[in-house]
Design a protein around this motif. Structure first.
Motif, PDB file in Angstrom:
ATOM      1  N   ALA A   1       0.824  -1.212   0.000  1.00 14.84           N
ATOM      2  CA  ALA A   1       0.000   0.000   0.000  1.00 14.84           C
ATOM      3  C   ALA A   1       0.857   1.261   0.000  1.00 14.84           C
ATOM      4  CB  ALA A   1      -0.919  -0.004   1.222  1.00 14.84           C
ATOM      5  N   THR A   2       2.099   1.115   0.510  1.00 17.22           N
ATOM      6  CA  THR A   2       3.028   2.252   0.550  1.00 17.22           C
ATOM      7  C   THR A   2       3.153   2.945  -0.794  1.00 17.22           C
ATOM      8  OG1 THR A   2       4.224   0.881   2.096  1.00 17.22           O
ATOM      9  CG2 THR A   2       5.333   2.860   1.364  1.00 17.22           C
ATOM     10  N   TYR A   3       3.045   2.175  -1.889  1.00 17.01           N
ATOM     11  CA  TYR A   3       3.248   2.763  -3.218  1.00 17.01           C
ATOM     12  C   TYR A   3       2.058   3.606  -3.678  1.00 17.01           C
ATOM     13  CZ  TYR A   3       7.168  -0.475  -3.644  1.00 17.01           C
ATOM     14  OH  TYR A   3       8.326  -1.148  -3.429  1.00 17.01           O
ATOM     15  N   LEU A   4       0.905   3.380  -3.046  1.00 20.37           N
ATOM     16  CA  LEU A   4      -0.331   3.890  -3.648  1.00 20.37           C
ATOM     17  C   LEU A   4      -0.463   5.400  -3.673  1.00 20.37           C
ATOM     18  CD1 LEU A   4      -3.051   1.375  -2.530  1.00 20.37           C
ATOM     19  CD2 LEU A   4      -2.198   1.837  -4.810  1.00 20.37           C
ATOM     20  N   LEU A   5       0.146   6.095  -2.718  1.00 20.68           N
ATOM     21  CA  LEU A   5      -0.071   7.537  -2.656  1.00 20.68           C
ATOM     22  C   LEU A   5       1.021   8.312  -3.377  1.00 20.68           C
ATOM     23  CD1 LEU A   5      -1.326   7.942   1.012  1.00 20.68           C
ATOM     24  CD2 LEU A   5      -2.582   7.368  -1.052  1.00 20.68           C
ATOM     25  N   LYS A   6       1.936   7.588  -4.012  1.00 20.05           N
ATOM     26  CA  LYS A   6       3.043   8.289  -4.667  1.00 20.05           C
ATOM     27  C   LYS A   6       2.581   8.799  -6.031  1.00 20.05           C
ATOM     28  CE  LYS A   6       6.573   5.662  -2.254  1.00 20.05           C
ATOM     29  NZ  LYS A   6       6.538   6.587  -1.118  1.00 20.05           N
ATOM     30  N   PRO A   7       2.840  10.084  -6.320  1.00 16.19           N
ATOM     31  CA  PRO A   7       2.364  10.649  -7.582  1.00 16.19           C
ATOM     32  C   PRO A   7       2.887   9.893  -8.803  1.00 16.19           C
ATOM     33  CG  PRO A   7       3.681  12.254  -6.327  1.00 16.19           C
ATOM     34  CD  PRO A   7       3.494  11.078  -5.448  1.00 16.19           C
ATOM     35  N   GLU A   8       4.126   9.400  -8.726  1.00 13.10           N
ATOM     36  CA  GLU A   8       4.693   8.697  -9.876  1.00 13.10           C
ATOM     37  C   GLU A   8       4.006   7.357 -10.102  1.00 13.10           C
ATOM     38  OE1 GLU A   8       6.181   9.514  -7.102  1.00 13.10           O
ATOM     39  OE2 GLU A   8       7.820   8.175  -6.513  1.00 13.10           O
ATOM     40  N   VAL A   9       3.354   6.826  -9.079  1.00 11.32           N
ATOM     41  CA  VAL A   9       2.599   5.579  -9.245  1.00 11.32           C
ATOM     42  C   VAL A   9       1.177   5.894  -9.710  1.00 11.32           C
ATOM     43  CG1 VAL A   9       1.710   3.545  -8.045  1.00 11.32           C
ATOM     44  CG2 VAL A   9       4.006   4.376  -7.540  1.00 11.32           C
ATOM     45  N   LEU A  10       0.620   6.968  -9.158  1.00 11.16           N
ATOM     46  CA  LEU A  10      -0.758   7.305  -9.505  1.00 11.16           C
ATOM     47  C   LEU A  10      -0.903   7.664 -10.986  1.00 11.16           C
ATOM     48  CD1 LEU A  10      -1.744   9.298  -6.307  1.00 11.16           C
ATOM     49  CD2 LEU A  10      -2.626   7.086  -7.026  1.00 11.16           C
ATOM     50  N   VAL A  11       0.150   8.205 -11.618  1.00 11.27           N
ATOM     51  CA  VAL A  11       0.035   8.562 -13.035  1.00 11.27           C
ATOM     52  C   VAL A  11      -0.012   7.329 -13.934  1.00 11.27           C
ATOM     53  CG1 VAL A  11       1.120  10.825 -12.834  1.00 11.27           C
ATOM     54  CG2 VAL A  11       2.537   8.828 -13.327  1.00 11.27           C
ATOM     55  N   LEU A  12       0.319   6.165 -13.394  1.00 12.05           N
ATOM     56  CA  LEU A  12       0.331   4.966 -14.229  1.00 12.05           C
ATOM     57  C   LEU A  12      -1.074   4.577 -14.680  1.00 12.05           C
ATOM     58  CD1 LEU A  12       2.919   2.736 -12.313  1.00 12.05           C
ATOM     59  CD2 LEU A  12       3.286   4.066 -14.383  1.00 12.05           C
ATOM     60  N   GLY A  13      -2.092   5.053 -13.975  1.00 16.84           N
ATOM     61  CA  GLY A  13      -3.462   4.716 -14.329  1.00 16.84           C
ATOM     62  C   GLY A  13      -4.128   3.968 -13.210  1.00 16.84           C
ATOM     63  N   LYS A  14      -5.161   3.213 -13.566  1.00 17.58           N
ATOM     64  CA  LYS A  14      -5.844   2.442 -12.528  1.00 17.58           C
ATOM     65  C   LYS A  14      -4.954   1.274 -12.094  1.00 17.58           C
ATOM     66  CE  LYS A  14     -10.244   0.662 -11.086  1.00 17.58           C
ATOM     67  NZ  LYS A  14     -11.681   0.785 -11.144  1.00 17.58           N
ATOM     68  N   ILE A  15      -4.988   0.995 -10.795  1.00 19.78           N
ATOM     69  CA  ILE A  15      -4.016   0.067 -10.224  1.00 19.78           C
ATOM     70  C   ILE A  15      -4.701  -1.204  -9.744  1.00 19.78           C
ATOM     71  CG2 ILE A  15      -2.348  -0.250  -8.333  1.00 19.78           C
ATOM     72  CD1 ILE A  15      -2.094   2.893  -8.418  1.00 19.78           C
ATOM     73  N   GLY A  16      -4.106  -2.338 -10.081  1.00 24.26           N
ATOM     74  CA  GLY A  16      -4.490  -3.594  -9.455  1.00 24.26           C
ATOM     75  C   GLY A  16      -3.410  -3.944  -8.463  1.00 24.26           C
ATOM     76  N   MET A  17      -3.777  -4.477  -7.315  1.00 23.66           N
ATOM     77  CA  MET A  17      -2.741  -4.726  -6.311  1.00 23.66           C
ATOM     78  C   MET A  17      -2.976  -6.041  -5.605  1.00 23.66           C
ATOM     79  SD  MET A  17      -1.481  -2.310  -3.188  1.00 23.66           S
ATOM     80  CE  MET A  17      -0.269  -1.399  -4.105  1.00 23.66           C
ATOM     81  N   VAL A  18      -1.894  -6.812  -5.479  1.00 24.81           N
ATOM     82  CA  VAL A  18      -1.962  -8.061  -4.726  1.00 24.81           C
ATOM     83  C   VAL A  18      -1.888  -7.693  -3.249  1.00 24.81           C
ATOM     84  CG1 VAL A  18      -0.866 -10.287  -4.311  1.00 24.81           C
ATOM     85  CG2 VAL A  18      -0.810  -9.267  -6.606  1.00 24.81           C
ATOM     86  N   VAL A  19      -2.945  -7.985  -2.496  1.00 22.88           N
ATOM     87  CA  VAL A  19      -2.996  -7.494  -1.121  1.00 22.88           C
ATOM     88  C   VAL A  19      -3.209  -8.608  -0.114  1.00 22.88           C
ATOM     89  CG1 VAL A  19      -3.789  -5.178  -1.689  1.00 22.88           C
ATOM     90  CG2 VAL A  19      -5.451  -6.979  -1.354  1.00 22.88           C
ATOM     91  N   ARG A  20      -2.490  -8.477   0.991  1.00 22.02           N
ATOM     92  CA  ARG A  20      -2.742  -9.320   2.158  1.00 22.02           C
ATOM     93  C   ARG A  20      -3.678  -8.563   3.076  1.00 22.02           C
ATOM     94  NH1 ARG A  20       2.411 -12.618   3.533  1.00 22.02           N
ATOM     95  NH2 ARG A  20       0.773 -13.482   4.814  1.00 22.02           N
ATOM     96  N   ARG A  21      -4.013  -9.202   4.184  1.00 21.73           N
ATOM     97  CA  ARG A  21      -4.947  -8.582   5.124  1.00 21.73           C
ATOM     98  C   ARG A  21      -4.467  -7.210   5.585  1.00 21.73           C
ATOM     99  NH1 ARG A  21      -6.148 -10.744  11.014  1.00 21.73           N
ATOM    100  NH2 ARG A  21      -4.148 -11.686  10.617  1.00 21.73           N
ATOM    101  N   ASN A  22      -3.169  -7.111   5.939  1.00 18.63           N
ATOM    102  CA  ASN A  22      -2.672  -5.839   6.455  1.00 18.63           C
ATOM    103  C   ASN A  22      -2.706  -4.743   5.397  1.00 18.63           C
ATOM    104  OD1 ASN A  22      -2.214  -6.634   9.048  1.00 18.63           O
ATOM    105  ND2 ASN A  22      -0.177  -7.460   8.584  1.00 18.63           N
ATOM    106  N   THR A  23      -2.442  -5.123   4.151  1.00 12.10           N
ATOM    107  CA  THR A  23      -2.496  -4.126   3.088  1.00 12.10           C
ATOM    108  C   THR A  23      -3.924  -3.632   2.904  1.00 12.10           C
ATOM    109  OG1 THR A  23      -0.796  -5.499   2.071  1.00 12.10           O
ATOM    110  CG2 THR A  23      -1.632  -3.670   0.769  1.00 12.10           C
ATOM    111  N   LEU A  24      -4.880  -4.541   3.045  1.00 11.16           N
ATOM    112  CA  LEU A  24      -6.281  -4.137   2.950  1.00 11.16           C
ATOM    113  C   LEU A  24      -6.645  -3.148   4.047  1.00 11.16           C
ATOM    114  CD1 LEU A  24      -8.010  -7.528   2.126  1.00 11.16           C
ATOM    115  CD2 LEU A  24      -7.869  -5.526   0.666  1.00 11.16           C
ATOM    116  N   ARG A  25      -6.134  -3.398   5.245  1.00 14.58           N
ATOM    117  CA  ARG A  25      -6.417  -2.465   6.340  1.00 14.58           C
ATOM    118  C   ARG A  25      -5.792  -1.107   6.042  1.00 14.58           C
ATOM    119  NH1 ARG A  25      -5.110  -4.687  12.103  1.00 14.58           N
ATOM    120  NH2 ARG A  25      -6.003  -2.677  12.627  1.00 14.58           N
ATOM    121  N   SER A  26      -4.617  -1.109   5.408  1.00  8.85           N
ATOM    122  CA  SER A  26      -4.012   0.172   5.019  1.00  8.85           C
ATOM    123  C   SER A  26      -4.920   0.905   4.049  1.00  8.85           C
ATOM    124  CB  SER A  26      -2.642  -0.052   4.373  1.00  8.85           C
ATOM    125  OG  SER A  26      -1.839  -0.860   5.185  1.00  8.85           O
TER     126      SER A  26
END
Lengths: 152, 268
Positions: free
Chosen positions: B57-82
């Motif tokens: 989830a750490t990557y999600l708020l970075k502007p350089e990641v957000l410009v990539l478009g819509k994001i799919g992410m492999v998430v565990r429970r803790n990432t979901l809570r983030s």
């Protein structure tokens, strides 16, 4: 000066405890001169870091004081501060900071006598504990520790 | 794993997402690292096992990641809570991320929006593990001098690399308190007081927000037990203010609200 005189830093809010301490003075109540008062707008402004910084600059004890619940000049600053202290106290205790040196209190502008009593009690308690040598000290760029002095 | 790769391929081929953020094999057999998959033919790089611990989830708020478009992410429970905590803190728009939930609970399964994540999390076990609770208890049974000695030793190893901050999904401030230098609030040098202040202030800024993924302690090159500090404050916030960060979109931040009858037996 052979006997240990503790250095106490008091972080107080402008509206209640500072005025209360003022009343202590105008009421001619004599109390311990070991306390150094730092006036802040509100207890909500008293960042927990200030406590660590005061210890780091040689304080042996700390008083944090403000308006009673319901009396805050800004309506709710002391309620927010109280929540923060609840957690911060637990964290300090967990890390092993000596909680007998950190005192929280509500002192209103009318409680000049309570302020004198509080300061005297804290000074007495900290005097028996001795100087807080365990706490790491802040160093100036010139390599000497930052030191507070107690005026006689 | 085939299921996961298949799911990722479909998402990319149908253009439902432009990038999949997941895990791939790392430089050593037991290490994993993050991978950004942008072409369907690369999905075979995606893997998932117990060694995939990083909180992506750490990557999600970075502007350089957000410009990539819509994001799919492999998430565990803790990432979901983030993700849920991002929703609470208004950091991430709904449906910005399609989560692929996977972990001990099974999966993979698609979680396209916050409502789906919330529903999924509601079915999972909550709270710290028995081992985490026992560790906190053990620390608390020490006397004050022992605790102080333990933490002085821990903090003495800190080199102020801020890896804990970089790895933490909730340390997203554009200007961190540690970069505030007028006045210098936390000293830059790694001295005893500065290290204590940095670690304490970081724990306090996460109090009532930390979702306990342990990424900070995993990332620490010096092996400092930062997770214990966060674990303690999470437990206290839970016990005193019923804070359960990362479980709902509409939860209050425990330190931003108050009750007039909060306990104050320590105040004179």
């Amino acid at each position: 000066m052979s006997e240990f005189e503790p250095k106490i830093i008091a972080f107080v809010c402008n509206w209640c405890t500072y005025a209360g301490a003022d009343l202590t003075g105008t009421s001619r109540i004599k109390y311990s001169s070991n306390v150094r008062i730092i006036r802040l707008p509100c207890t909500g402004r008293i960042d927990f870091m200030l406590i660590l910084q005061a210890f780091g600059q040689g304080a042996d004890g700390i008083i944090v004081s403000g308006c009673h619940p319901g009396d805050c000049h800004y309506t709710a600053g002391n309620y927010h501060a109280r929540r923060r202290w609840m957690l911060f106290r637990r964290l300090m205790d967990f890390v092993g900071v000596d909680l007998r040196r950190v005192h929280f209190s509500w002192v209103s502008a009318a409680e000049g006598a309570k302020w004198a009593e509080l300061v005297n009690q804290v000074v007495d308690e900290v005097r028996t504990l001795g100087p807080y040598k365990a706490f790491p000290q802040r160093f100036h760029e010139n390599g000497f520790p930052v030191q507070l002095t107690v005026a006689n | 794993m085939e299921q996961l790769q298949q799911m990722a391929r479909e998402l990319l081929e149908r253009q439902q997402v432009q990038v999949i953020i997941g895990y791939e094999a790392g430089s050593e057999a037991n290490r994993r690292r993050a991978v950004f998959v942008r072409r369907a033919e690369d999905v075979s790089r995606l893997i998932f096992d117990d060694a995939c611990r990083q909180n992506l989830a750490t990557y999600l708020l970075k502007p350089e990641v957000l410009v990539l478009g819509k994001i799919g992410m492999v998430v565990r429970r803790n990432t979901l809570r983030s993700l849920m905590q991002y929703a609470v803190e208004n950091q991430l728009a709904d449906e910005r991320v399609i989560a692929i939930g996977i972990g001990e609970e099974g999966g993979p399964r698609l979680l396209p929006n916050f409502a789906a994540v919330e529903e999924y999390l509601a079915q999972l076990p909550r709270g710290p593990s028995a081992a985490e609770k026992a560790e906190l208890k053990k620390m608390e049974q020490l006397v004050m001098e022992q605790r102080w000695a333990f933490w002085r030793e821990e903090f003495d190893r800190c080199i102020k690399c801020y890896a804990c901050r970089a790895a933490c999904p909730l340390c997203y401030c554009n200007r961190c308190i540690t970069e505030v230098n007028q006045p210098q609030w936390i000293p830059v040098a790694s001295d005893a007081l500065g290290n204590l202040e940095w670690n304490v202030i970081r724990a306090m800024h996460l109090a009532g927000r930390c979702i306990g993924c342990g990424s900070c302690a995993d990332a620490c090159p010096q092996g400092i037990r930062i997770d214990l500090l966060n674990g303690l404050l999470a437990r206290e916030a839970q016990q005193q203010f019923a804070a359960e960060p990362g479980y709902g979109q509409r939860k209050d931040y425990a330190l931003a609200v108050f009750k007039p009858d909060d306990k104050e037996e320590f105040i004179r």
